[in-house]
Each structure stands twice: as structure tokens, then as C-alpha cells.
Motif scaffolding. Structure first.
Motif, short mmCIF file in Angstrom:
data_model
loop_
_atom_site.label_atom_id
_atom_site.label_comp_id
_atom_site.label_asym_id
_atom_site.label_seq_id
_atom_site.Cartn_x
_atom_site.Cartn_y
_atom_site.Cartn_z
N PHE A 11 -16.73 59.33 5.84
CA PHE A 11 -16.41 58.70 4.55
C PHE A 11 -14.90 58.70 4.27
O PHE A 11 -14.45 57.98 3.39
N ARG A 12 -14.12 59.42 5.04
CA ARG A 12 -12.71 59.61 4.72
C ARG A 12 -11.91 58.31 4.76
O ARG A 12 -10.98 58.13 3.98
N SER A 13 -12.24 57.40 5.66
CA SER A 13 -11.48 56.15 5.76
C SER A 13 -11.75 55.22 4.60
O SER A 13 -10.99 54.27 4.36
N ARG A 14 -12.83 55.46 3.82
CA ARG A 14 -13.19 54.56 2.72
C ARG A 14 -12.98 55.19 1.35
O ARG A 14 -13.36 54.60 0.34
N ILE A 15 -12.38 56.36 1.32
CA ILE A 15 -12.38 57.12 0.07
C ILE A 15 -11.53 56.46 -1.02
O ILE A 15 -11.80 56.65 -2.21
N PHE A 16 -10.52 55.66 -0.65
CA PHE A 16 -9.68 55.00 -1.64
C PHE A 16 -10.05 53.53 -1.83
O PHE A 16 -9.25 52.75 -2.35
N ARG A 17 -11.28 53.14 -1.43
CA ARG A 17 -11.75 51.78 -1.65
C ARG A 17 -12.56 51.71 -2.95
O ARG A 17 -13.21 52.70 -3.32
N PRO A 18 -12.56 50.57 -3.62
CA PRO A 18 -13.31 50.45 -4.88
C PRO A 18 -14.81 50.68 -4.68
O PRO A 18 -15.39 50.25 -3.68
N PHE A 19 -15.42 51.39 -5.63
CA PHE A 19 -16.87 51.63 -5.69
C PHE A 19 -17.38 52.40 -4.48
O PHE A 19 -18.56 52.33 -4.15
N SER A 20 -16.47 53.15 -3.79
CA SER A 20 -16.90 53.92 -2.63
C SER A 20 -17.33 55.31 -3.07
O SER A 20 -16.62 56.00 -3.81
N SER A 78 -24.87 60.63 0.17
CA SER A 78 -25.50 61.90 0.53
C SER A 78 -26.37 62.37 -0.62
O SER A 78 -26.06 62.13 -1.80
N SER A 79 -27.46 63.02 -0.26
CA SER A 79 -28.36 63.52 -1.31
C SER A 79 -27.68 64.55 -2.18
O SER A 79 -28.05 64.76 -3.33
N SER A 80 -26.62 65.17 -1.63
CA SER A 80 -25.92 66.20 -2.39
C SER A 80 -24.97 65.61 -3.42
O SER A 80 -24.42 66.33 -4.23
N THR A 81 -24.73 64.29 -3.34
CA THR A 81 -23.80 63.67 -4.28
C THR A 81 -24.48 62.74 -5.26
O THR A 81 -23.83 62.24 -6.17
N ARG A 82 -25.74 62.49 -5.07
CA ARG A 82 -26.40 61.51 -5.93
C ARG A 82 -26.56 62.01 -7.36
O ARG A 82 -26.77 61.24 -8.28
N ASP A 83 -26.53 63.34 -7.52
CA ASP A 83 -26.69 63.87 -8.87
C ASP A 83 -25.36 63.96 -9.60
O ASP A 83 -25.31 64.47 -10.72
N ARG A 84 -24.26 63.51 -8.95
CA ARG A 84 -22.94 63.59 -9.57
C ARG A 84 -22.58 62.21 -10.11
O ARG A 84 -22.55 61.22 -9.38
N GLU A 85 -22.32 62.17 -11.41
CA GLU A 85 -22.01 60.90 -12.04
C GLU A 85 -20.64 60.42 -11.57
O GLU A 85 -19.78 61.20 -11.18
N GLY A 86 -20.42 59.10 -11.61
CA GLY A 86 -19.13 58.52 -11.22
C GLY A 86 -19.28 57.05 -10.89
O GLY A 86 -20.36 56.58 -10.55
N THR A 87 -18.14 56.31 -11.01
CA THR A 87 -18.15 54.87 -10.76
C THR A 87 -17.58 54.51 -9.39
O THR A 87 -17.75 53.39 -8.93
N GLY A 88 -16.87 55.46 -8.73
CA GLY A 88 -16.23 55.13 -7.47
C GLY A 88 -14.92 54.38 -7.65
O GLY A 88 -14.40 53.79 -6.69
N LEU A 89 -14.36 54.39 -8.87
CA LEU A 89 -13.11 53.69 -9.15
C LEU A 89 -11.96 54.63 -9.47
O LEU A 89 -10.80 54.21 -9.46
N GLY A 90 -12.26 55.88 -9.76
CA GLY A 90 -11.22 56.81 -10.22
C GLY A 90 -10.11 57.00 -9.20
O GLY A 90 -8.92 56.94 -9.54
N LEU A 91 -10.45 57.22 -7.91
CA LEU A 91 -9.43 57.43 -6.90
C LEU A 91 -8.63 56.16 -6.62
O LEU A 91 -7.43 56.21 -6.34
N VAL A 92 -9.30 55.00 -6.67
CA VAL A 92 -8.60 53.74 -6.45
C VAL A 92 -7.55 53.52 -7.54
O VAL A 92 -6.40 53.16 -7.26
N ILE A 93 -7.95 53.77 -8.79
CA ILE A 93 -7.01 53.60 -9.90
C ILE A 93 -5.87 54.62 -9.79
O ILE A 93 -4.70 54.29 -10.02
N SER A 94 -6.21 55.84 -9.42
CA SER A 94 -5.18 56.88 -9.28
C SER A 94 -4.16 56.48 -8.21
O SER A 94 -2.95 56.67 -8.38
N LYS A 95 -4.63 55.95 -7.09
CA LYS A 95 -3.73 55.54 -6.01
C LYS A 95 -2.76 54.45 -6.48
O LYS A 95 -1.56 54.48 -6.20
N GLU A 96 -3.28 53.46 -7.22
CA GLU A 96 -2.43 52.38 -7.70
C GLU A 96 -1.37 52.90 -8.68
O GLU A 96 -0.21 52.49 -8.62
N ILE A 97 -1.78 53.82 -9.56
CA ILE A 97 -0.82 54.35 -10.55
C ILE A 97 0.27 55.16 -9.86
O ILE A 97 1.47 55.01 -10.16
#
Length: 683
Positions: free
Chosen positions: A621-630, A634-653
């Protein structure tokens, strides 16, 4: 002998007339018959002066490639004579304007050749009937023969010095001998220098792989250099050969007419220089490409050519290189013509040399209108100055390629977008540099991106107003009536409020993404203490961390660290990184947040790090971590809320603040997200 020309240093001889008589002619014939130097008297006259008798020394010159063992061979190999005029007054120190009877000495020169001595009197009077009292005789070896010089006293001299000792005359004779010997030695040294210069010239010609030919057109004979003989395939001749006949026997029949036409123009005087290429059969039977350069160096009074001098060079390697370059260019042209991608080849001045159908379709012009036209002069290129500047920088820089985006309006008014990639084409021999352009049409992609942006902006704005009303209403109910409603109803309202907040956060992220993509987002930077802003960000996110049972540990440097930042956007980046760390940390865990100074050469940076000790980031997953909605699937992450946009926005800022962002992760040990940005050297 038809023409005399003084060498450098003898300019004073210009204007003098040489009265050649039978003695000079006889001496010249003796020179080439014997192959040795000889001497003869000659009379010089100049306007305003009386005729003067002088000594002419004649040295025959033969062609180095021809034999000169017999008189007949020497006549064939003869090139001409080098001659030197010697004024007796310079040797004997006497004034030639005096009357003859005032002369002190008479001199006689003999050349020993095995034949009868060649004897003549100089300008000084000598009476054969007088038996001289004083004699001086010396021998000198020069110009491949032995010379005998004799001086004897005249009656006038003997009468004038009757009261003096004869030894005085002898000493004077020895002095004259020394002077004469010095003159002969100087002539010998000059001969050696001439021969050495000729030897060096021949070595240079041989080393440069150039054949030389000298043709006597009147007698159809000539001389050639050793390398010319090797190229033509003949042995060094024992006698003069006809270079043209040897050459004609080997030239390619198809090339002869063109060469003969060029040669006819040269001989007729219609051209001053012949330069022509043709094929010649080498001794091994292989055809070689040759280049001849020749010119007529002598003509008679009627303008008929008498002598032709020229060079012949084997240009086969150069010709093969040109043919290879032309073949490569034909292959390249065919490849470009049939390529499905828009392609073109430009010259150094950005002129279109080759264009294919796909390129013509992209710009909306026919091929005939583009070839020979300059790319920078195409109408309706948006941002033409930026494109032209990129092109100039590419030519002057050392890069082999560059990529630029092209916005163009076709003649029919349609807007098109393309990604232009320019690469250098290595030029062949004698070719100018070129660049090849490839244009990927991204018009459709641009259209979809615009639609997506419009859709996101519309949806976000349409959702924000009702979400604000819903969130406000739920908060009002829970704040005023929570004690009066059943537990189940309060629980349902809590869920609705959380979902409204999550939806509001998503809408805000979508709006930020749309602004970043369109370039409409701006940073309001101020000089601020980075540590103070980080404390505020930790305080504002602390409640979120407690929901997951984790705590923040902030570590700041002792000295304040000031930088130009946008505090709100800075805290937004911090909130994204800290919320992710909280979501993926084990309950009861600790998240370390640090601020450090870094240096690279003269540059200074501030580095912010957020470290958790959770499950880490999967390698796939590391190569896609800064892509939108990524998000990691994993079953271990499905219970964690999030949009997949936070890191993308952080990178741009972070990048807009001139910084960089990254991460280091060791699964099930620790994961660190960091970003850094430049600061002043004194910060």
C-alpha cells in the motif's frame, strides 16, 4: 628558364634584367647532365646603373619520386634550377665602380666534376700573359662537388705594394678564403633547410592520407606521390607515367561523364578549382569513393593549360557514414509517419522538418502548411512565452529531454491539451541538431477533470447547507432535551450527530481538494513560533485521541523556532497526521510528536514528526498512500473511519509551503510521518 623570382630577402633584385648568354645556358645544361651545382658569369643591369658582372650559382632540382641516375633520367625528372647571385664586391671588398686597372686581385673559380674544369674570369681584370707573384688557392665541398677557388695578384697590385712584404697579400688571401668558405657553408645550410622542409611536407602529406599528382599536360606525363600510387594501385614508376591514363583505367564508368565535364570546365578556364567525388576501383577490386581537388598552375600565352596540380583523398568512410545517417533518417521518418501518437521533428530554429498525420490532426493544419513553418509561430498557442522559454532553455542546457503541457486552440475554435515530450536527436556527420516532439492528447482527460471538479464543487456546496442545519438541530436537541428523552432516542441522536460531523468533514476535504486541484487555494503565511502552533494543534486534537484511549507526548527544542507558515493550514496538517496515528495506535498507547532543526549545507529546515506504535503500513500500500481516496484494504482498518483524503491534502499544503512530506514504517513496531519546511538560517 622562363621566369626568375627573388626569394625573401632578395627584394632588391626586382627590376633587374638578367642577360642570359651562352655561358649561363651551358652551365645550366651541365648542372642537370651532371646532377651537380655549377657556376656561370652573368651581367645584371638596372635603370640608372651601369651593367655589373656577378657570379650565378645554379643548383638543379629533381622530383623526389623519379630516378636521376643517368643524364636521360635526370632530364625527365628535372623540375628546375635554384640559383644564387653572388656579388664579387661583397666577397672581395672592392668597389666595382672603379676602373679595372685599379683592381688588386683577379679570381678564378673551378668546378671539379671529372670533366674539363669550368673556368671563367670575374668582373676583375686578369691578364693571362702576366705571371702573378702571389697566389692563394682553397678548396670547398658544397652541393655534392668540390670547388677550387684561386686568387692571384694583378700588375697594379704588385707595383703598388712593391715596398711591402708579400706576406700581407697572403694574409689577405687567407681572409678572403675564410669569407668564401663562410659563404659556401651558408649556401650548404640553406640547401639542408630546403631539403628538410621538403621532407617534412612530404611526411605531412603522407600522414594525412592525401595523394598528390603533378601532370605535364603538354607531354601527357607527370609525377605522383607514393600514397597516390598506393591508392591507384601502381608500383612506384621507374619513369614518368601518365597519371590521367592510369586514373581513367580505374574510374567507375557511371562517374566518368560527370568528372570529365568538371575537368573540361577547369581546363577551359570556366572554373578556377575542380572538386569532384567519384568511385575508383582499388587494387583489391573494391570500389572506393574518392574526392579530387585540382587546379591549373601554368598556362601558355594563348591560355592553354600546361600544368595541372592536385590532390586525391579517399572519402569512403565519410561517404559510408553519410549514407548510414541518411538511412537512419529515412527509418526515423517512416517510424514517425506511421506512429499513432502525434509526432514531429524540429530543427534548431524550431522549424518543422517532419510531421505525421496524428500531429496534423492535433493542431488542425495540413502537412503542407506545417513543414517549413516555425513551431513558435503557430497561432493560438496559450502560454506561448512559457513554451518558447522552455524550448530555448532546452537547446542551451545540457538536458536530453524535457516535458511541458501545451494548451492550443485549433483553427475551428476547439481547445486541445497535450503533454509535449521533447528529446534530442543525435546528429549524423555534417548534420544540424534536431529534436523530436511527441504529443499525448490529454484533451479528454482535462474535460473529465473539469467535470469532476464542477461536480465535486456543486455537490459539496449543495451538501454543506443542509448538513449545517442538521448538525445544528441535533446539537440543539441534545443540549436542551437530552435529560427528558429515552436513552435509546439519545443514543440515536448521538449517532446522527457523529455521522453529520463525519459527512461535514468529508465535504470540507472535498472542497479543499477541488481548490488545490484548481489552484485556487491560497496560504496566509505569517512569522510564527512553530512550537506554539504545535501546542495548539495537540490541544485541539486531544479529545479525538482520548476516544481511542491514546495520549500525545510533545517534545519541543529549548530555543524557540520561528518560520513563515500559515498557522491554520499547519494545524490542519498536524490534525490529519495525529488523527491517523490515534486511529491506528493500540489502546493505551503513546504518540510522540517532535520538532527538530535540520541542516543541509547552508540550508536550514524545521522537521515535524508524528510517531505511533501501531500495526504499520503494508508494503503493497505504500506506493498509493498519497493518492486520493486510498485506504489499506484490510479487515484491521475497516473499523477506522476516514475519507482517504487527509494525507493527499496534507501533501499539497506542505509542498505549497516549500516543504516535503514522507514516512518511515516498520510493521508492528512503529510508523513515523514527517514533514519539513525551510526556515531562516538564524531561526
Amino acid at each position: 628558364m622562363q621566369h626568375f623570382e627573388p626569394m625573401p630577402g632578395g627584394e632588391a633584385l626586382r627590376g633587374l634584367t638578367l642577360h642570359l648568354d651562352k655561358e649561363v645556358e651551358a652551365a645550366a645544361k651541365m648542372a642537370y647532365d651532371t646532377g651537380q651545382a655549377t657556376i656561370a658569369p652573368v651581367t645584371l643591369s638596372a635603370p640608372g646603373h651601369r651593367p655589373v658582372r656577378q657570379i650565378m650559382l645554379l643548383q638543379p632540382a629533381f622530383h623526389h619520386n623519379l630516378p636521376d641516375d643517368t643524364p636521360e633520367l635526370r632530364r625527365r625528372a628535372l623540375i628546375g634550377w635554384a640559383f644564387l647571385l653572388v656579388a664579387p664586391e661583397r666577397i672581395f671588398g672592392q668597389d666595382v665602380e672603379k676602373e679595372a686597372e685599379g683592381a688588386s686581385l683577379a679570381s678564378v673559380a673551378y668546378g671539379q666534376t671529372g670533366r674539363a674544369p669550368n673556368r671563367f674570369e670575374t668582373v676583375f681584370v686578369h691578364d693571362d700573359r702576366h705571371e702573378a707573384r702571389f697566389h692563394v688557392t682553397e678548396f670547398a665541398d658544397a652541393f655534392k662537388r668540390v670547388w677550387r677557388f684561386a686568387w692571384q695578384s694583378t700588375p697594379w697590385f704588385e707595383t703598388a705594394i712593391a715596398d711591402r712584404t708579400a706576406a700581407l697579400v697572403l694574409y689577405g688571401g687567407f681572409l678572403l678564403t675564410a669569407l668564401t668558405t663562410g659563404l659556401i657553408q651558408a649556401l650548404t645550410d640553406r640547401e639542408k633547410k630546403v631539403r628538410e622542409a621538403e621532407r617534412r611536407w612530404l611526411l605531412a602529406m603522407e600522414g594525412s592520407q592525401i595523394g598528390v599528382f603533378d601532370v605535364d599536360l603538354a607531354h601527357r606525363k607527370g609525377v605522383t606521390s607514393e600514397f597516390w600510387n598506393q591508392m591507384i594501385g601502381v608500383d612506384s614508376p621507374e619513369a614518368a607515367l601518365d597519371p590521367e591514363a592510369e586514373w581513367r583505367a580505374r574510374i567507375h564508368p557511371d562517374d566518368r561523364p560527370g568528372f570529365e565535364a568538371a575537368q573540361a570546365d577547369l581546363l577551359a578556364g570556366r572554373s578556377a578549382l575542380l572538386q569532384h567525388e567519384y568511385r575508383l576501383r582499388a587494387p583489391n577490386g573494391i570500389w572506393h569513393w574518392m574526392r579530387d581537388s585540382a587546379h591549373v598552375v601554368d598556362r601558355d600565352e594563348d591560355g592553354r593549360p600546361l600544368r595541372l596540380l592536385g590532390t586525391m583523398t579517399d572519402v569512403t568512410p565519410l561517404k559510408e557514414a553519410f549514407e548510414l545517417a541518411e538511412e537512419r533518417e529515412r527509418e526515423l521518418s517512416s517510424l514517425i509517419e506511421n506512429a499513432p501518437v502525434a509526432m514531429s521533428v524540429l530543427g534548431r530554429d524550431s522549424t518543422f522538418l517532419i510531421v505525421n498525420d496524428a500531429f496534423c490532426a492535433f493542431v488542425g493544419h495540413p502537412k503542407e502548411a506545417l513543414v517549413g513553418f516555425k513551431a513558435r509561430e503557430l497561432p493560438n498557442i496559450r502560454d506561448i512565452h512559457d513554451f518558447d522559454a522552455s524550448l530555448r532553455a532546452f537547446w542551451t542546457g545540457g538536458d536530453q529531454s524535457f516535458t511541458s503541457e501545451l494548451h492550443y486552440v485549433r483553427p475551428d475554435g476547439a481547445e486541445v491539451f497535450g503533454i509535449v515530450t521533447a528529446s534530442r536527436l543525435q546528429p549524423g556527420p555534417g548534420q544540424a541538431p534536431k529534436i523530436i516532439f511527441q504529443v499525448v492528447d490529454i484533451t479528454e482527460r482535462k474535460r473529465l477533470e473539469r467535470l469532476k471538479g464542477d461536480f465535486v464543487a456543486t455537490v459539496s456546496h449543495e451538501l454543506r447547507t443542509p448538513l449545517t442545519s442538521i448538525s445544528g438541530s441535533i446539537a440543539l436537541i441534545l443540549g436542551t432535551m437530552s435529560d427528558q428523552m429515552p436513552d435509546k432516542a439519545r443514543h440515536m441522536l448521538d449517532i446522527a450527530q457523529n455521522n453529520a460531523k463525519r459527512l461535514g468533514s468529508l465535504v470540507n476535504d472535498l472542497l479543499d481538494m477541488q481548490k488545490l486541484a484548481s489552484g485556487n487555494i491560497t496560504l496566509e503565511t505569517v512569522q510564527a513560533d512553530v512550537g506554539t502552533v504545535m501546542k495548539e494543534a495537540v490541544s485541539e486534537t486531544d479529545a479525538y485521541a482520548k476516544r481511542f484511549g491514546v495520549r500525545f507526548e510533545l517534545s519541543l527544542p529549548e530555543a524557540p523556532l520561528a518560520a513563515e507558515i500559515d498557522p491554520n493550514r499547519f494545524k490542519q496538517v498536524m490534525a490529519n497526521l495525529m488523527s491517523n496515528a490515534a486511529k491506528f495506535s493500540p489502546e493505551g498507547g503513546q504518540i510522540e510528536i517532535t520538532l527538530e532543526r535540520e541542516a543541509e549545507g547552508k540550508r536550514r529546515y524545521a522537521r515535524v514528526s508524528v510517531t505511533d506504535h501501531g500495526r504499520g503500513i503494508p508494503s503493497e500500500f505504500r506506493s498509493r498512500i498519497f493518492r486520493p481516496f486510498s485506504q489499506a484494504a484490510s479487515s484491521s482498518t475497516r473499523d477506522r473511519e476516514g475519507t482517504g483524503l487527509g494525507l493527499v491534502i496534507s501533501k499539497e499544503i506542505v509542498e505549497k509551503m516549500g516543504g516535503t512530506i514522507g514516512f518511515d514504517s516498520e510493521p508492528n513496531v512503529q510508523t513515523t510521518f514527517w514533514f519539513r519546511f525551510p526556515i531562516a538560517a538564524a531561526a
